[in-house]
Motif scaffolding. Structure first.
Motif, PDB file in Angstrom:
ATOM      1  N   LEU A  53       0.840  -1.202   0.000  1.00 16.30           N
ATOM      2  CA  LEU A  53       0.000   0.000   0.000  1.00 16.30           C
ATOM      3  C   LEU A  53       0.878   1.255   0.000  1.00 16.30           C
ATOM      4  O   LEU A  53       0.635   2.202  -0.756  1.00 16.30           O
ATOM      5  CB  LEU A  53      -0.907   0.004   1.233  1.00 16.30           C
ATOM      6  CG  LEU A  53      -1.801   1.235   1.396  1.00 16.30           C
ATOM      7  CD1 LEU A  53      -2.822   1.308   0.281  1.00 16.30           C
ATOM      8  CD2 LEU A  53      -2.489   1.222   2.749  1.00 16.30           C
ATOM      9  N   ARG A  54       1.898   1.202   0.810  1.00 13.96           N
ATOM     10  CA  ARG A  54       2.799   2.346   0.909  1.00 13.96           C
ATOM     11  C   ARG A  54       3.457   2.636  -0.434  1.00 13.96           C
ATOM     12  O   ARG A  54       3.509   3.776  -0.892  1.00 13.96           O
ATOM     13  CB  ARG A  54       3.855   2.055   1.965  1.00 13.96           C
ATOM     14  CG  ARG A  54       4.823   3.170   2.187  1.00 13.96           C
ATOM     15  CD  ARG A  54       5.755   2.807   3.317  1.00 13.96           C
ATOM     16  NE  ARG A  54       6.717   3.853   3.551  1.00 13.96           N
ATOM     17  CZ  ARG A  54       7.464   3.920   4.631  1.00 13.96           C
ATOM     18  NH1 ARG A  54       7.350   3.009   5.567  1.00 13.96           N
ATOM     19  NH2 ARG A  54       8.336   4.893   4.781  1.00 13.96           N
ATOM     20  N   ILE A 113       0.886   4.028  -2.919  1.00 17.52           N
ATOM     21  CA  ILE A 113       0.559   5.440  -2.682  1.00 17.52           C
ATOM     22  C   ILE A 113       1.697   6.342  -3.162  1.00 17.52           C
ATOM     23  O   ILE A 113       1.476   7.326  -3.871  1.00 17.52           O
ATOM     24  CB  ILE A 113       0.271   5.681  -1.186  1.00 17.52           C
ATOM     25  CG1 ILE A 113      -1.047   5.013  -0.799  1.00 17.52           C
ATOM     26  CG2 ILE A 113       0.199   7.171  -0.871  1.00 17.52           C
ATOM     27  CD1 ILE A 113      -1.307   4.994   0.691  1.00 17.52           C
ATOM     28  N   PHE A 164       0.888   8.804  -6.370  1.00 16.62           N
ATOM     29  CA  PHE A 164       0.703  10.188  -5.940  1.00 16.62           C
ATOM     30  C   PHE A 164       1.272  11.222  -6.925  1.00 16.62           C
ATOM     31  O   PHE A 164       0.543  12.114  -7.385  1.00 16.62           O
ATOM     32  CB  PHE A 164       1.364  10.337  -4.574  1.00 16.62           C
ATOM     33  CG  PHE A 164       0.671  11.314  -3.701  1.00 16.62           C
ATOM     34  CD1 PHE A 164      -0.603  11.059  -3.236  1.00 16.62           C
ATOM     35  CD2 PHE A 164       1.276  12.492  -3.352  1.00 16.62           C
ATOM     36  CE1 PHE A 164      -1.250  11.952  -2.429  1.00 16.62           C
ATOM     37  CE2 PHE A 164       0.634  13.394  -2.551  1.00 16.62           C
ATOM     38  CZ  PHE A 164      -0.631  13.118  -2.087  1.00 16.62           C
ATOM     39  N   PHE A 168      -0.763  11.700 -10.252  1.00 16.53           N
ATOM     40  CA  PHE A 168      -1.956  12.536 -10.176  1.00 16.53           C
ATOM     41  C   PHE A 168      -1.591  14.020 -10.171  1.00 16.53           C
ATOM     42  O   PHE A 168      -2.234  14.837 -10.806  1.00 16.53           O
ATOM     43  CB  PHE A 168      -2.761  12.205  -8.921  1.00 16.53           C
ATOM     44  CG  PHE A 168      -3.635  11.014  -9.078  1.00 16.53           C
ATOM     45  CD1 PHE A 168      -4.738  11.038  -9.911  1.00 16.53           C
ATOM     46  CD2 PHE A 168      -3.344   9.848  -8.405  1.00 16.53           C
ATOM     47  CE1 PHE A 168      -5.550   9.924 -10.064  1.00 16.53           C
ATOM     48  CE2 PHE A 168      -4.151   8.734  -8.541  1.00 16.53           C
ATOM     49  CZ  PHE A 168      -5.255   8.765  -9.372  1.00 16.53           C
ATOM     50  N   LEU A 169      -0.532  14.317  -9.445  1.00 14.47           N
ATOM     51  CA  LEU A 169      -0.161  15.728  -9.310  1.00 14.47           C
ATOM     52  C   LEU A 169       0.370  16.322 -10.604  1.00 14.47           C
ATOM     53  O   LEU A 169       0.179  17.502 -10.877  1.00 14.47           O
ATOM     54  CB  LEU A 169       0.899  15.882  -8.211  1.00 14.47           C
ATOM     55  CG  LEU A 169       0.408  15.642  -6.791  1.00 14.47           C
ATOM     56  CD1 LEU A 169       1.559  15.766  -5.814  1.00 14.47           C
ATOM     57  CD2 LEU A 169      -0.695  16.615  -6.421  1.00 14.47           C
ATOM     58  N   PHE A 204      -0.225  15.115 -13.877  1.00  9.30           N
ATOM     59  CA  PHE A 204      -0.991  15.045 -15.120  1.00  9.30           C
ATOM     60  C   PHE A 204      -2.107  16.086 -15.184  1.00  9.30           C
ATOM     61  O   PHE A 204      -2.625  16.394 -16.230  1.00  9.30           O
ATOM     62  CB  PHE A 204      -1.537  13.628 -15.342  1.00  9.30           C
ATOM     63  CG  PHE A 204      -3.001  13.442 -15.120  1.00  9.30           C
ATOM     64  CD1 PHE A 204      -3.896  13.560 -16.171  1.00  9.30           C
ATOM     65  CD2 PHE A 204      -3.486  13.123 -13.868  1.00  9.30           C
ATOM     66  CE1 PHE A 204      -5.243  13.375 -15.961  1.00  9.30           C
ATOM     67  CE2 PHE A 204      -4.827  12.940 -13.660  1.00  9.30           C
ATOM     68  CZ  PHE A 204      -5.714  13.062 -14.714  1.00  9.30           C
ATOM     69  N   TYR A 205      -2.444  16.670 -14.051  1.00 12.14           N
ATOM     70  CA  TYR A 205      -3.502  17.666 -14.030  1.00 12.14           C
ATOM     71  C   TYR A 205      -2.876  19.033 -13.770  1.00 12.14           C
ATOM     72  O   TYR A 205      -1.878  19.152 -13.101  1.00 12.14           O
ATOM     73  CB  TYR A 205      -4.476  17.332 -12.897  1.00 12.14           C
ATOM     74  CG  TYR A 205      -5.695  18.210 -12.869  1.00 12.14           C
ATOM     75  CD1 TYR A 205      -6.841  17.871 -13.566  1.00 12.14           C
ATOM     76  CD2 TYR A 205      -5.676  19.394 -12.163  1.00 12.14           C
ATOM     77  CE1 TYR A 205      -7.947  18.685 -13.548  1.00 12.14           C
ATOM     78  CE2 TYR A 205      -6.790  20.211 -12.138  1.00 12.14           C
ATOM     79  CZ  TYR A 205      -7.914  19.841 -12.822  1.00 12.14           C
ATOM     80  OH  TYR A 205      -9.017  20.652 -12.801  1.00 12.14           O
ATOM     81  N   PHE A 219      -9.143  24.609 -16.625  1.00 12.55           N
ATOM     82  CA  PHE A 219     -10.523  24.911 -17.022  1.00 12.55           C
ATOM     83  C   PHE A 219     -10.822  24.474 -18.458  1.00 12.55           C
ATOM     84  O   PHE A 219     -11.814  24.904 -19.042  1.00 12.55           O
ATOM     85  CB  PHE A 219     -10.812  26.402 -16.834  1.00 12.55           C
ATOM     86  CG  PHE A 219     -10.851  26.822 -15.395  1.00 12.55           C
ATOM     87  CD1 PHE A 219     -12.020  26.691 -14.658  1.00 12.55           C
ATOM     88  CD2 PHE A 219      -9.727  27.299 -14.755  1.00 12.55           C
ATOM     89  CE1 PHE A 219     -12.067  27.052 -13.319  1.00 12.55           C
ATOM     90  CE2 PHE A 219      -9.759  27.669 -13.421  1.00 12.55           C
ATOM     91  CZ  PHE A 219     -10.927  27.544 -12.696  1.00 12.55           C
ATOM     92  N   ASN A 220      -9.964  23.632 -18.994  1.00 12.21           N
ATOM     93  CA  ASN A 220     -10.194  23.080 -20.345  1.00 12.21           C
ATOM     94  C   ASN A 220     -10.481  24.171 -21.361  1.00 12.21           C
ATOM     95  O   ASN A 220     -11.474  24.119 -22.095  1.00 12.21           O
ATOM     96  CB  ASN A 220     -11.347  22.072 -20.312  1.00 12.21           C
ATOM     97  CG  ASN A 220     -11.011  20.867 -19.476  1.00 12.21           C
ATOM     98  OD1 ASN A 220      -9.947  20.258 -19.648  1.00 12.21           O
ATOM     99  ND2 ASN A 220     -11.870  20.530 -18.537  1.00 12.21           N
TER     100      ASN A 220
END
Lengths: 362, 256
Positions: free
Chosen positions: A3-4, A7, A11, A14-15, A17-18, A23-24
């Motif tokens: 799990l560690r 994560i 993590f 996610f940070l 790629f966005y 606001f597209n």
């Protein structure tokens, strides 16, 4: 332990790629257009003649006075208002019955127009079967004037099948800061191929910048012209039109139009005195729906725009061109019920539509 | 059956949760000890006032959108804790500021903003699980009372749409939440939560939010960096849409 690791690995993904376009609101230099097909395909008889129409429909806003006109303070419409205005537009389109329809300022997913997909709305209620759409103003949220979510742009609707639809980006207004530019309109050329029974023709639709004093509009027009010249050089036929936001050479009035009441510099667009030769390239190279000589003889019969619902059309901003040797005939600037098809266009948009007939040689 | 067995065994194996100061306690049944203040750059600040209670507000927003809540821990044992939280918010001032022409105009300038008295009430139960893990379940009810002419549109953005939904329609909304958190080594905490929102009176009335985050604490756990993402799948007036939004914050905890 697993799990560690999971994560810690997931993590950063996610940070990263966005975040570049939260606001597209952004587009590539060339993107595929969005396609539409009517639920019910209407059969079309083809006689080597095409009726073509162009219309800036003001996102189904009719003659409501919006804040950017400076005639009122409206921002958002109700669903009932939008549908009522769209029904008027649909009725006009059905009376003119175009084979190819160029639309500007058509909303597909905007809060201001109650999230009604106007391309779909018109397509489902007319004899037009196919459509392509390219966003000109798109953002999940515009944090200004209460506009909220917006997706508005240009569309080409046709009775005949469409292919190779693409959105070609045009330059931004360079004098704007990057945040304003991010949320602002992003002008483009919408191009598509229309497959007729005996040939394929190119159709182009454009809506250039209205409020720019840094030469952006001229750049946009020059790029548009270069695309048309390229098609012409390749020996292909095109129809090109839209809202050019500039007036023809030889216009009697160049500034201080009676409907201009804006004092906010962001919305002042009534001085064309430096633009009198910007359309020379189009008039010199291609065939207009309204000839320059006809226009120069009587400007007012060909005017297509006013922001004042209580006034009358006072400038020509909308155009149709072709390189087809047969040119256009029977062109009508639908200023009112007298000028053609018994349509009261003044109530439907701040632009009057133009329709014409294009004869294609055997 | 297997799941039930594991759950029962987990509950029986619960260690004490009395030393819970190294947890995120925002969406748990835990409360700060008396005299402890926890605050962040963006997060709500909360302060332990003793007798199993803490109060909280948002220091940056307080002057334009006054909000205050109180959390009361009703039960605390080795195995579980139970608390309720009750808050009020008067967002009228903020909404009037945001109702304007030009940049920053979130609402149209012609909006009519009433006096809005918003209140929420939630109950949370927290269970200590093995492996230094804490599970919390929350139910929340929100309602608004409005006085004066009211005409303002929804803000169709993730997070905001759900949290202001009780300003519209039937003026109520509900939330069911699950929060799991645990420790990674000495300095890291991890958090995963799920929230379901239900806004009766809307045609677009359900939203799911999921958050994943890591918190790094240092200097005897007095300071911490938090970073993570929120995934939202919601029904909006324009249709359904999913978002992933990253977030980060810096916080601190003091014993006053």
């Amino acid at each position: 332990m697993i799990l560690r690791k999971l994560i810690l690995c997931v993590f950063p993904v996610f940070l990263t790629f966005y975040g570049c376009d939260p606001f597209n609101s952004e587009f590539g230099s060339v993107e595929k257009a969005r396609y539409y097909v009517s639920d019910e395909i209407t059969d079309t008889e083809y006689h080597q003649v095409l009726r073509v129409m162009t219309w800036n429909v003001k996102f189904g806003g009719g003659r409501l006075d919006f804040f950017f006109d400076c005639h009122g303070d409206r921002v958002l419409m109700t669903s009932t208002e939008v549908k009522s205005n769209l029904d008027g537009i649909v009725s006009a389109v059905n009376r003119i019955d175009p084979d190819v329809l160029l639309l500007q300022e058509i909303d597909v997913l905007s809060k201001r127009s109650a999230y009604i997909d106007q391309v779909k709305y018109i397509l489902q209620r007319t004899a037009l079967n196919y459509g392509v759409y390219a966003s000109q103003w798109k953002s999940d949220f515009v944090p200004s004037d209460g506009i909220g979510r917006v997706d508005s742009g240009n569309a080409i609707l046709s009775k005949y099948q469409l292919s190779h639809g693409e959105r070609i980006a045009l330059p931004f207004i360079s004098s704007q800061d990057s945040i304003t530019q991010y949320f602002y309109l992003k002008r483009n050329i919408l191009r598509v191929l229309v497959t007729l029974p005996d040939r394929i023709i190119n159709v182009f639709n454009i809506h250039t910048s209205a409020y720019s004093d840094d030469g952006t509009k001229k750049d946009q027009l020059d790029i548009f012209l270069s695309h048309l010249l390229e098609i012409d050089t390749q020996g292909e036929i095109f129809i090109a039109g839209g809202d050019f936001n500039t007036i023809p050479p030889g216009s009697d009035n160049l500034s201080d139009f009676p409907d201009s009441v804006c004092t906010n510099e962001d919305f002042i667009a009534d001085d064309y005195s430096g633009e009198t030769d910007w359309l020379d390239g189009f008039y010199n190279q291609f065939i207009p729906a309204v000839s320059l000589s006809d226009y120069q003889e009587d400007n007012s019969s060909y005017f297509t725009h006013t922001t004042d619902k209580d006034g009358f059309w006072n400038r020509k901003l909308d155009y149709l061109w072709t390189n087809s040797p047969g040119g256009f005939k029977d062109t009508v600037t639908h200023q009112n019920e007298i000028s053609g098809a018994d349509i009261k266009t003044m109530d439907l948009s701040d632009h009057a539509p133009i329709s014409t007939v294009m004869e294609l040689n055997p | 059956m297997k799941l039930l067995s594991i759950t029962i065994l987990s509950i029986l194996a619960l260690p004490s949760i009395s030393r819970a100061q190294t947890t995120w306690n925002s969406d748990t049944a835990l409360v700060l000890e008396k005299g402890t203040l926890e605050t962040g750059l963006f997060e709500y600040s909360h302060f332990g006032i003793g007798k199993g209670m803490e109060i909280g507000t948002h220091p940056l927003m307080f002057f334009v959108s006054p909000q205050v809540w109180i959390k009361k821990q009703w039960k605390k044992s080795k195995r579980l804790a139970l608390s309720t939280k009750h808050g009020i918010n008067i967002p009228t001032g903020l909404m009037k500021i945001l109702s304007r022409e030009g940049t920053g105009g979130i609402y149209p300038a012609d909006s009519e903003i009433p006096i809005i008295f918003s209140h929420f009430h939630e109950g949370t139960i927290s269970l200590k699980l093995p492996l230094k893990t804490l599970l919390s379940l929350t139910m929340e009810f929100s309602n608004s009372l409005q006085f004066g002419k009211s005409s303002f549109p929804t803000i169709d953005l993730p997070l905001i749409y759900t949290r202001t939904s009780h300003f519209y329609g039937k003026q109520v909304s509900f939330r069911a939440g699950m929060d799991i958190q645990g420790q990674l080594g000495k300095n890291f905490l991890w958090l995963i939560d799920f929230n379901l929102f239900y806004m009766p009176g809307y045609s677009n009335q359900k939203t799911m939010e999921h958050k994943g985050a890591l918190r790094y604490s240092f200097c005897h756990m007095k300071y911490f960096f938090t970073a993570g993402y929120i995934y939202i799948h919601g029904e909006y007036p324009f249709g359904n849409q999913s978002h992933i939004i990253p977030f980060a914050d810096f916080g601190m905890r003091f014993d006053l």
